[in-house]
Scaffold this motif. Structure first.
Motif, PDB file in Angstrom:
ATOM      1  N   PRO A  32       2.886   9.386   1.052  1.00  0.00           N
ATOM      2  CA  PRO A  32       2.350   8.279   0.285  1.00  0.00           C
ATOM      3  C   PRO A  32       1.470   8.846  -0.950  1.00  0.00           C
ATOM      4  N   GLY A  63       5.911   3.579   1.444  1.00  0.00           N
ATOM      5  CA  GLY A  63       4.558   3.604   0.889  1.00  0.00           C
ATOM      6  C   GLY A  63       4.585   3.767  -0.745  1.00  0.00           C
ATOM      7  N   HIS A  65       6.010   2.576  -4.471  1.00  0.00           N
ATOM      8  CA  HIS A  65       6.558   1.453  -5.089  1.00  0.00           C
ATOM      9  C   HIS A  65       7.682   1.659  -6.084  1.00  0.00           C
ATOM     10  N   SER A 103       7.455   0.270  -0.533  1.00  0.00           N
ATOM     11  CA  SER A 103       6.116  -0.179  -0.192  1.00  0.00           C
ATOM     12  C   SER A 103       5.941  -1.772   0.108  1.00  0.00           C
TER      13      SER A 103
END
Length: 197
Positions: A32, A63, A65, A103
């Motif tokens: 992430p 994680g 987007h 995410s």
């Protein structure tokens, strides 16, 4: 397996390995803290859809987007890969089989977009799909039920920690799957594990 090494935030070195079809790169884990957004998933999608990469099996980018259009493009890339490998009769030994992507902001819009890309191939070659903690609701779970009901490959589906699904969402999931398979079909013929908790 590659964990996103190289320049601390950049995924450029990893994506180059994907584009060069590195035989050692079979599992791609993008942590992430790495920069992995729309531009990066487009590069990854292009490598998958074009058939350039034949060694990568697993992608974990949970994680991160992505906008819905990027998720749809990624789904389309997986569908294109599946259709190519099925026509070459090499689907059982090649292709992306495991993904964990998106995410907690993915929501129904993102899941529906991913499923729109995957729908032409009944979920591509995916054997394992992790959509846990993606803020999925009834619309998203309906799309998943419809897209994967006829998948010959999907054996593990993780929908855990999606508190907006509820019991009505489970009913929607089952109804969408039944509609996709028809009254005489068997939904999710390879499913072994479905996680909803």
């Amino acid at each position: 397996m590659a964990w996103g090494q190289g320049g601390f935030k950049s995924c450029d070195a990893l994506l180059k390995r994907v584009e060069q079809n590195d035989v050692k790169l079979v599992e791609l884990v993008i942590l992430p803290m790495k920069t992995f957004g729309a531009a990066e998933i487009q590069r990854l999608s292009n490598s998958i859809a074009s058939g350039v990469n034949t060694n990568l099996k697993t992608i974990s980018a949970s994680g991160h987007h992505f906008p819905p259009e990027s998720l749809k493009m990624f789904g389309q890339a997986l569908s294109a890969q599946a259709q190519k490998l099925n026509s070459d009769n090499t689907a059982s030994s090649n292709g992306i089989t495991h993904i964990s992507i998106g995410s907690k902001y993915m929501g129904d819009e993102g899941v529906v977009a991913l499923c729109e890309g995957l729908a032409p191939s009944d979920g591509a070659l995916l054997q394992s799909l992790d959509l846990g903690w993606k803020n999925i609701g009834r619309e998203g779970i309906r799309a998943i039920g419809s897209t994967f009901a006829n998948s010959k490959f999907l054996s593990s589906l993780d929908l855990s920690r999606n508190n907006n699904i509820g019991s009505d969402g489970i009913t929607d999931f089952c109804n969408a799957a039944e509609e996709a398979t028809g009254s005489s079909g068997i939904a999710f013929p390879s499913m072994e594990y479905l996680t909803l908790s």
